[in-house]
Design an enzyme around this catalytic site. Structure first.
Site, short mmCIF file in Angstrom:
data_model
loop_
_atom_site.label_atom_id
_atom_site.label_comp_id
_atom_site.label_asym_id
_atom_site.label_seq_id
_atom_site.Cartn_x
_atom_site.Cartn_y
_atom_site.Cartn_z
N LYS A 1 29.35 -2.74 48.07
CA LYS A 1 28.72 -0.78 48.00
C LYS A 1 29.27 0.36 48.99
CE LYS A 1 24.05 1.55 48.10
NZ LYS A 1 22.28 1.45 48.17
N ASP B 1 23.77 7.77 52.03
CA ASP B 1 22.61 8.45 50.77
C ASP B 1 21.33 8.77 50.77
OD1 ASP B 1 20.84 7.25 48.54
OD2 ASP B 1 20.64 5.54 49.33
N LYS C 1 15.29 11.67 49.03
CA LYS C 1 14.70 10.75 50.07
C LYS C 1 14.16 11.64 51.10
CE LYS C 1 17.82 7.13 50.60
NZ LYS C 1 16.94 6.50 49.72
N ARG D 1 23.69 0.59 42.69
CA ARG D 1 23.57 -0.55 40.68
C ARG D 1 25.16 0.55 40.42
NH1 ARG D 1 17.40 -0.67 40.27
NH2 ARG D 1 17.41 -0.44 42.41
#
Ligand code: BES
Ligand code: MN
Ligand code: ZN
Length: 502
Positions: A264, A269, A276, A350
């Protein structure tokens, strides 16, 4: 980089800035000097153990005591490091205790030119452990600092080894190759995300491929779109810096086994549209740690000349909430055709891994191992010091756990409960990218399993806990990027090459 050498001199006779000795805990009374320290102890008139006890040393792991050396020791300083419980009468010293002690000493000796390591390492495997521990412990990331402080320890000379013995030489070469690659992964993780974009990461791989004779292919955003990589594109499309899929391959002419490592590589992110909150995004440059580990492990396999083919797949994207970003509710068509309803854009790992797993499966490797900072749930389950191992094959999961343990990487086997599978059914698409929160790390593992080719042995390492150390340094583990899983992957490649696995 700290140099690693072997010396036949007695510890007391070696010219160095410091001599490092080991001390173990005792059932009662003071600490016990470990083998290797004899010549130093002799210069203390046999009173080094007693002196250390007076100074408060107990031999506990992580403990470090510095004292001035007496006449008869060439180095001006003696550094005693704790080794924890002594080994049982019929056993040798624990390699992990040696790694940690060697790392603790290397950190304390920053600024010194040379240290003589007189730890109880009289066989190649233990010399390798001391070497790796010292080289990993000496690591410091200073690329962005004008005042970098003390330079890392310049040279570690392991005494008591046999420098002309082939097995000892090979141990040093292995230690250097692996430690340099773990440190490469750490550098990548620590590099800020405004500099380490997917494109910049791919360029790093291309440069290394040239240097080490690896085959590399990079799919850019045009190729990804054309190829139908909906997962990687879907995650990367909210960012001003577009995604990449990198294939980097090491092949050995006599190999009869092949491994695929899938990483990954979210260079940052933010969570995307499912943003977030503050407090959860400050360390998210670490979200490419899996890709860094895979890259480093492929290079290490090449340096070691392992008789196995190792292909690394790096799924690189930045997860940002730009105007073109995937929305919660969007359906992505993944590489291979499966559709996924995105319910939470923060479950992005994912999605990029799904494309890479399908692509890696096309080459029918003997096994696939993916590595990812995938879920906060795994950190809640196992704490921040160990990764979770999931697999579609119990024996393989056990083998991965065994390889990690031997390298001193803490990990734990986790299940893939079939009962959780239906929790990511989607009313709209084939599946959704989110299921129940309870057991969220296992749900993520079950999601990935959907994209592994029929009949291919597969394991998934969720390194969200150990990839990035927010606490202080300890043993050979620095603050920041740790290089988690590199040593486990290299061990898997080595064991496969030696016919012990698969
Ligand atoms: N990169 C994070 C997981 C993570 C958390 C890594 C903490 C390192 C430290 C991942 O992309 C993520 O956001 N996962 C979500 C999944 C959820 C939305 C289903 C999580 O764990 O909260
Ligand atoms: Mn996320
Ligand atoms: Zn993530």
């Amino acid at each position: 980089m700290t140099a690693l050498t072997l010396s036949t001199s007695a510890a007391a006779a070696l010219r160095a800035d410091a001599v490092v000795v080991g001390v173990s805990k005792a059932a009662k009374g003071g600490p016990v000097l470990a083998p290797g320290a004899e010549s130093v102890d002799a210069a203390f008139g046999g009173k080094l153990g007693a002196t250390l006890e007076t100074l408060g040393a107990t031999g506990a792991e992580g403990e470090l005591t510095k004292l001035p050396a007496p006449d008869g020791v060439k180095a001006p300083v003696v550094v005693a490091v704790g080794l924890g419980e002594p080994p049982a009468a019929d056993e040798g010293f624990d390699p992990e205790a040696l790694r940690k002690a060697a790392g603790t000493a290397a950190r304390a000796l920053a600024g010194a030119k040379k240290a003589a390591y007189a730890l109880p390492a009289d066989e190649p495997a233990l010399v390798e452990a001391v070497g790796i521990g010292a080289l990993l412990g000496a690591y410091k990331f200073t690329a962005y600092q004008a005042d970098a402080g003390k330079a890392p320890l310049g040279e570690v000379a392991v005494v008591g080894a046999k420098p002309r013995d082939k097995a000892f030489k090979a141990a040093v070469e292995r230690a250097v190759a692996v430690a340099v690659e773990v440190n490469r992964a750490r550098d990548l993780v620590n590099t800020p995300p405004n500099d380490l974009t997917p494109k910049a990461f791919a360029a790093e791989v291309q440069a290394a491929a040239k240097e080490f004779g690896l085959k590399v292919e990079v799919l850019d955003e045009k190729a990804l779109l054309k190829g139908g990589y909906g997962g990687i594109m879907g995650v990367g499309q909210g960012s001003a810096t577009p995604p990449r899929l990198v294939r980097v391959a090491y092949t050995h002419p006599k190999a009869n086994r092949s491994l695929a490592f899938v990483g990954k590589g979210i260079t940052y992110d933010s969570g995307g549209i499912s943003l977030k909150p503050p407090g959860h995004n400050e360390t998210m440059k670490c979200d490419m740690s899996g890709a860094a580990a895979v890259f480093a492990a492929v290079v290490a396999s090449a340096k070691l000349g392992l008789q196995v083919n190792v292909t690394g797949w790096l799924a690189l994207a930045e997860n940002m909430p730009g105007g073109g970003a995937t929305r919660p509710g969007d359906v992505l068509r993944m590489y291979g055709g499966k559709t996924v309803e995105v319910l939470n854009t923060d479950a992005e790992g994912r999605l990029v891994l799904a494309d890479a797993l399908v692509r890696a499966s096309e080459e029918s490797p003997d096994a696939i191992v993916d590595v990812a900072t995938l879920t906060g749930a795994m950190v809640l389950a196992l704490g921040d010091g160990r990764f979770g191992i999931m697999a579609n094959d119990d024996a393989f999961r056990t083998a991965v756990h065994g390889a990690a343990l031997a390298e001193g990487e803490d990990s734990w086997p986790m299940p893939l409960p079939q009962a959780l599978r239906k929790t990511f059914d989607s009313p709209t698409a084939d599946i959704a990218n989110m299921g129940v929160r309870q057991g969220g790390g296992l749900v993520a593992g079950l999601f990935l399993r959907e994209f592994v080719g029929e009949g291919i042995t597969w394991a998934h390492l969720d390194i969200a806990g150990p990839a990035f150390n927010e606490g202080g340094p300890s043993g050979y583990t620095p603050k920041g990027g740790t290089g988690s899983a590199v040593r486990t992957l290299v061990a898997l490649a080595r064991r496969t090459a030696e016919g012990e696995l698969l």
